[in-house]
Design an enzyme around this catalytic site. Structure first.
Site, PDB file in Angstrom:
ATOM      1  N   GLU A  38      23.480   4.862  23.870  1.00 53.17           N
ATOM      2  CA  GLU A  38      22.260   5.566  24.270  1.00 53.17           C
ATOM      3  C   GLU A  38      21.117   5.404  23.270  1.00 53.17           C
ATOM      4  OE1 GLU A  38      21.545   7.110  26.969  1.00 53.17           O
ATOM      5  OE2 GLU A  38      23.435   7.519  27.985  1.00 53.17           O
ATOM      6  N   GLU A  76      45.467   1.579  18.608  1.00 56.80           N
ATOM      7  CA  GLU A  76      44.971   2.367  17.482  1.00 56.80           C
ATOM      8  C   GLU A  76      45.734   2.060  16.193  1.00 56.80           C
ATOM      9  OE1 GLU A  76      47.127   6.653  17.430  1.00 56.80           O
ATOM     10  OE2 GLU A  76      45.554   6.436  18.918  1.00 56.80           O
TER      11      GLU A  76
END
Length: 306
Positions: free
Chosen positions: A81, A112
């Site tokens: 954004e 991960e």
């Protein structure tokens, strides 16, 4: 060994599946609400981290957002954004997610622990850069290994975790502890922990924008107006800041090549685009003091700028 808070059983969890859905829904909403308050205890670290992020952008450095799993989705959402909201150049943003950003409906869980690509992925990390890394547990191997690489390279590290005393927080220059309660669904950190992470990340990037002068009176004055909605918003912001008509605001935006700050200065009375740019340079890209100078006609030294 003490069980991390994010893996503990919530006190209301026993018999949860036997309760009416309305009761479960109420508990879910309450647990999210409690989690949302977690960033309030880390305001000094959040503010300090935001200032470092702003300095990274000013100095031409890069913001590296890095995480795994649902924390990676929160980090990526904030990073994606920054361009449209605050016109942060894409060249100054990197997103690193364990296993890569998902392109389908499944997100692998084993990535991960995969740290083998990090040395390559972070090879160009420099002391001008900031690493924003997120891990609910605070011990995710992918994030901890990245923090160690960043420390060796002299980059600033902002670490966000939901468990205290963890490796990620110890390695960070700015450690942001989000002490959320146990999840109603034990270990499902996309819920309360994720809510707190999203809030903290939004705070970091928004405070960075304030520090950079990209927000004034609650308006996004450095937005990228690349669609009809945002062009209308930019026009409205110029009108609000300078009290000109929409037609005058549109003319100023056209003359400024879509640069909202310059358009506001032109609408307020700056004589040329170069003069508007020079004023912003003198005020470190903060529009408010530049507008005050134009309104008070304190631009005589720039009056012959072509």
């Amino acid at each position: 060994m003490t069980t991390p808070v994010t893996e503990q059983l919530h006190q209301e969890a026993i018999g949860l599946d036997a309760r009416p859905l309305t009761e479960v829904a109420n508990l879910l909403a309450q647990s999210q609400s409690k989690a949302a308050a977690a960033p309030l205890a880390s305001l000094p670290s959040i503010c300090a981290g935001a200032k470092e992020m702003a300095q990274t952008i000013r100095s031409g450095g890069v913001l590296h957002y890095l995480a795994a799993g649902s924390s990676g989705l929160m980090a990526a959402a904030d990073a994606l954004e920054l361009g449209g909201t605050f016109s942060i150049p894409a060249s100054q943003i990197r997103i690193h997610m364990a296993g890569g950003l998902p392109s389908g409906v499944e997100m692998p869980g084993d990535t991960e622990d995969a740290t083998g690509t990090l040395a390559h992925d972070l090879a160009d990390l420099s002391p001008k850069d900031t690493l924003i890394t997120v891990s609910a547990s605070g011990s995710t191997p992918y994030t901890v290994a990245a923090a160690r690489i960043a420390r060796d390279k002299g980059a600033t590290i902002i670490g966000i975790a939901n468990n205290d005393g963890t490796d990620l927080l110890r390695l960070s220059d700015h450690s942001i502890l989000l002490a959320t309660p146990p999840e109603l669904i034990s270990g499902s950190t996309r819920m309360g922990a994720g809510t707190a992470q999203k809030i903290a990340l939004n705070m970091l990037s928004t405070l960075m924008a304030v520090e950079l002068g990209h927000i004034q009176d609650g308006m996004m004055i450095n937005l990228r107006a690349d669609n009809d909605k945002l062009r209308a918003r930019a026009n409205g912001i110029v009108c609000q800041l300078t009290h000109v008509s929409p037609e005058q605001a549109a003319s100023a935006l056209t003359s400024a090549g879509g640069n909202l700050k310059c358009a506001a200065l032109l609408a307020a009375g700056a004589q040329t685009l170069n003069q508007a740019q020079a004023l912003l340079h003198e005020t470190n890209d903060h529009l408010r003091p530049a507008l005050e100078r134009v309104k008070n006609k304190e631009t005589i030294n720039l009056g012959d700028t072509k």
